[in-house]
Every structure is written in structure tokens, then in C-alpha cells.
Design an enzyme around this catalytic site. Sequence first.
Site, PDB file in Angstrom:
ATOM      1  N   GLU A  90      30.569  10.699 120.871  1.00  0.00           N
ATOM      2  CA  GLU A  90      31.559   9.892 120.168  1.00  0.00           C
ATOM      3  C   GLU A  90      32.286  10.724 119.125  1.00  0.00           C
ATOM      4  OE1 GLU A  90      30.253   5.322 120.363  1.00  0.00           O
ATOM      5  OE2 GLU A  90      28.974   6.520 119.083  1.00  0.00           O
ATOM      6  N   CYS A 103      36.088  13.142 112.807  1.00  0.00           N
ATOM      7  CA  CYS A 103      34.660  13.406 112.689  1.00  0.00           C
ATOM      8  C   CYS A 103      34.152  13.790 114.080  1.00  0.00           C
ATOM      9  CB  CYS A 103      34.007  12.136 112.167  1.00  0.00           C
ATOM     10  SG  CYS A 103      32.234  12.231 112.092  1.00  0.00           S
ATOM     11  N   CYS A 110      20.223  14.871 118.652  1.00  0.00           N
ATOM     12  CA  CYS A 110      19.844  15.789 117.570  1.00  0.00           C
ATOM     13  C   CYS A 110      18.334  16.012 117.640  1.00  0.00           C
ATOM     14  CB  CYS A 110      20.224  15.176 116.214  1.00  0.00           C
ATOM     15  SG  CYS A 110      20.004  16.292 114.815  1.00  0.00           S
ATOM     16  N   CYS A 114      15.860  12.603 111.065  1.00  0.00           N
ATOM     17  CA  CYS A 114      16.033  11.980 109.753  1.00  0.00           C
ATOM     18  C   CYS A 114      15.836  10.479 109.947  1.00  0.00           C
ATOM     19  CB  CYS A 114      17.418  12.288 109.196  1.00  0.00           C
ATOM     20  SG  CYS A 114      17.744  14.058 109.091  1.00  0.00           S
ATOM     21  N   CYS A 117      18.751   7.887 110.275  1.00  0.00           N
ATOM     22  CA  CYS A 117      19.881   8.218 111.154  1.00  0.00           C
ATOM     23  C   CYS A 117      19.636   7.748 112.581  1.00  0.00           C
ATOM     24  CB  CYS A 117      20.102   9.730 111.122  1.00  0.00           C
ATOM     25  SG  CYS A 117      21.397  10.276 112.242  1.00  0.00           S
ATOM     26  N   GLU A 166      23.258  18.438 114.683  1.00  0.00           N
ATOM     27  CA  GLU A 166      23.169  19.363 113.556  1.00  0.00           C
ATOM     28  C   GLU A 166      23.984  20.621 113.916  1.00  0.00           C
ATOM     29  OE1 GLU A 166      22.099  19.795 110.306  1.00  0.00           O
ATOM     30  OE2 GLU A 166      22.994  21.739 110.750  1.00  0.00           O
ATOM     31  N   SER A 219      23.677  17.561 103.386  1.00  0.00           N
ATOM     32  CA  SER A 219      23.088  16.229 103.410  1.00  0.00           C
ATOM     33  C   SER A 219      21.786  16.301 102.630  1.00  0.00           C
ATOM     34  CB  SER A 219      22.829  15.788 104.854  1.00  0.00           C
ATOM     35  OG  SER A 219      24.057  15.594 105.505  1.00  0.00           O
ATOM     36  N   LEU A 220      21.861  15.965 101.354  1.00  0.00           N
ATOM     37  CA  LEU A 220      20.698  16.170 100.480  1.00  0.00           C
ATOM     38  C   LEU A 220      19.779  14.934 100.504  1.00  0.00           C
ATOM     39  CD1 LEU A 220      19.652  18.442  98.617  1.00  0.00           C
ATOM     40  CD2 LEU A 220      20.566  17.139  96.702  1.00  0.00           C
ATOM     41  N   CYS A 338      29.940   7.781 111.797  1.00  0.00           N
ATOM     42  CA  CYS A 338      29.656   9.203 111.865  1.00  0.00           C
ATOM     43  C   CYS A 338      28.242   9.437 111.375  1.00  0.00           C
ATOM     44  CB  CYS A 338      30.601   9.990 110.983  1.00  0.00           C
ATOM     45  SG  CYS A 338      32.112  10.415 111.809  1.00  0.00           S
TER      46      CYS A 338
END
Length: 381
Positions: A90, A103, A110, A114, A117, A166, A219-220, A338
Site C-alpha cells: 500500500e 508514504c 516487516c 513492534c 504496529c 523497515e 521511531s523512538l 502509514c
Amino acid sequence: MNHIFDHTRESLKQTLSNAGMKPFRAEQAWQWVYSKGVTDPEQMTNLGAADKKALASAVGLALPTITAEQHAEDGVIKWLFKLSDGQEIETVFIPQGKRGTLCVSSQVGCTLTCRFCHTGTQGLARNLTAAEIIAQVWLAKKQMADFTPNNTARKLTNIVFMGMGEPLYNKDNVFTACHILMDEKGFAMGGRKITISTSGVAPEIEAIGEELGVNLAISLHSADDETRTKIMPINKKYSLPILKKAISNFKLRENRRITWEYVLLKNVNDSLEDADKLIAFIKKFPSLVNLIPFNPWPGSPFECSNPGTMNAFRDRIAKAGVDVTLRKTRGEDISAACGQLRSETSKRNTVSLQYPTVVAVYGSEKQQELSKIKVNIESTE
Ligand code: SAH
Ligand code: SF4
């Protein structure tokens, strides 16, 4: 890989010269592709028959299929592309005034998991090729009639690698794609218009500055090692001190800053103490903090923080003198997200047709049937 979109201008010239084309003819083909939005050699009117034939046989020219194109009421557009092996990705376009951000995805799925996500629940099917990354941009421009003479008044002005995957686990292809995007005789996107977002693949961060000069988003999501490890397993491998060291070695170009992505999860990372830890972690860097309201998805284990908590978190950061935004969600009527995208074609009532026909422009009634995941991307420029 030998699709035309896999090549930088130089490598295309080399490949086409091996096929018997003169370098200036290869340049002309490049301009057809990237300035005029034409990939069919038959339409490249300044090429002779022999060169058209050479081009068609020297490089792949097939394009992903557009399975669906959805338009949200706020101008957000989401595409579902089917790749040559049937995998789907996408891509989302987010207009904001004169700026239009695309985006893009870098992987199908991935490997990282996480916890917040949706993509992370999918596992990794495979990396995208550079051509598949470029195809997302090219097709988006084509669909929006954005191949304009001299690139005037472009709709698509910024690219963020914040779709599925990633990017630094597919570094070679992502970097090649960035070189192609930045080519001055092609899309001519400046480095400050492109952002690579990473969950923190520390050893590869420096190269983003050295080799590309594009923007860096981290991405903290927590500046506390224990919490971060809980929500982002990559933190076990690259803990906060390791990440910080890598970011310190990243050469920030003039007048730029690092973007810190921070998804606010209720009672997990949204206290004022968490805000203070965040401030302490980023204070030595020129920074922009993007606070993101968590977008729930079916079965997600977290909740979005309360509005009051989010505002207090934002104010704490602003008071410390750090630029901060609390993102608005966009495109919520079309399930355009996104960073949490997941291919679930079975839920969509679509048919596949070949490019360039737009097959499914959903009206808002149809959109309501789709699960309500929201888009929340704002680019840094
Ligand atoms: N893998 C890269 C780039 C893709 S993720 C990375 O992690 O940076 C893009 C952004 O979307 C990340 O900041 C990610 O944390 C965020 N995101 C993922 N899931 C989300 C959710 N459910 N709600 C809000 N933002 C989310
Ligand atoms: Fe992968 Fe990024 Fe999602 Fe984490 S947030 S699972 S790194 S796409």
C-alpha cells in the site's frame, strides 16, 4: 534486478549502451520515463525503431497492477498495488496545502514486531526491489496526472519511507531508489524532501547522512530502555545508548533536524515522566517531535491516550523549547494508514485490472465498510 526503474541514470546508460543504444538516446529514454511519465517504448517518439526494440529487450518494463485506489474526503489517496508475484503493498498520498507527501513501502510486511504496529503482525514476505519502490512513486504521479512540464506545480513534493517495512533492513534497494528519486533530470526530489524513518537500525543510520543526505526520522516511542524493549523488540539489539551514539554520528545537514516519532499509548509511554525522559534523550539534537495518537487495529493490545494526556505531553515538550506537533489523523474514512498497513485483500470488494485503468474508486458508502484505520503522516519539511 533489471527493471527500468531499478536503474540510476548512469546504470541505465550502461545497460542500454550494451544493448547498442547511444548514451544520448538512453538519456532521452530516461526523460520519457521520469519527466513525461511514459514507459512504453512505442510512445517515445524521438527514438528510432531499432532503439525502441533495444530498450524493450534490454530492461523490464512491466508495472504493478493497481488493485484499488481510494479517495478520502480530505484528499488523501490510498493505492493497493499488486506486484508481479502477487504480493501486495500500500502507498498513501497526503496533501497539505502546497505540499503533497507520498508514504511509500519498503518491504512486504516487516521482520520487526513492534507491538503497536499492524504491519508487525504480518511477518516479512520479502524486500521490495528498487523498481517496486520507484513504481509506487511513478504510478502515484501518473494517477494524479503529476508529470507536468518542467516539474511545475507538482502535487507530489515529498517522500517518506513510512509505509510497510523497515527501510534499513532493505538498505541497498532503498538507497538506490533514493538516488533515482533525487536525480536532477528525473523526479529531481531534493534530499530535504525525502525522509527515511527507522525503528532504530543503529549500524545503518550514519550511511543515510553520508551516502544520501536525506532526512532522518527515528521511531523512538519511548526513551526508557525497559519500556522501549517491551513495545519494540529491536531495542534488545540496539538499546537506547547504542541508538543515541549512532544518531550522534549521523551528519545532519544545515538547517535540518531529526524527527522523532512517538506514538502515544495509554498508560504505557504517555506520562509527564516519559516526556521528561524523551526531552533528556533528544536535547542535544536539533529536533522535531511528532506525537502520534495511536491508531487501533483489530486485536491491537493498546489504547490511544486521552486527549488531555496528549496535550499535557505536548505542552511539556514545548515548554522545554523543543518543536513538537501532535499529529492530526488523515484519511480516516478510507482506512489509509502509514506504518500500520497490512494487506488484507479479502476484506476489500475489488477486482484486479491492468494499469492504467483505475478500478476501484470507492464512494464514501463503500469506505464505511472498511476497517477504520487512520493515516497519520506529516512529513518534516
Ligand atoms: N519501519 C519504519 C517505517 C515504517 S513505520 C519505522 O518503524 O520507523 C512508520 C511510522 O508509523 C512509525 O513511526 C511507526 O511507529 C508508526 N506506527 C506504527 N503503528 C502505528 C499505530 N498503530 N498508530 C500510530 N502510528 C503507528
Ligand atoms: Fe516494522 Fe516499523 Fe511496524 Fe516496527 S513500526 S513493525 S519497524 S513497520
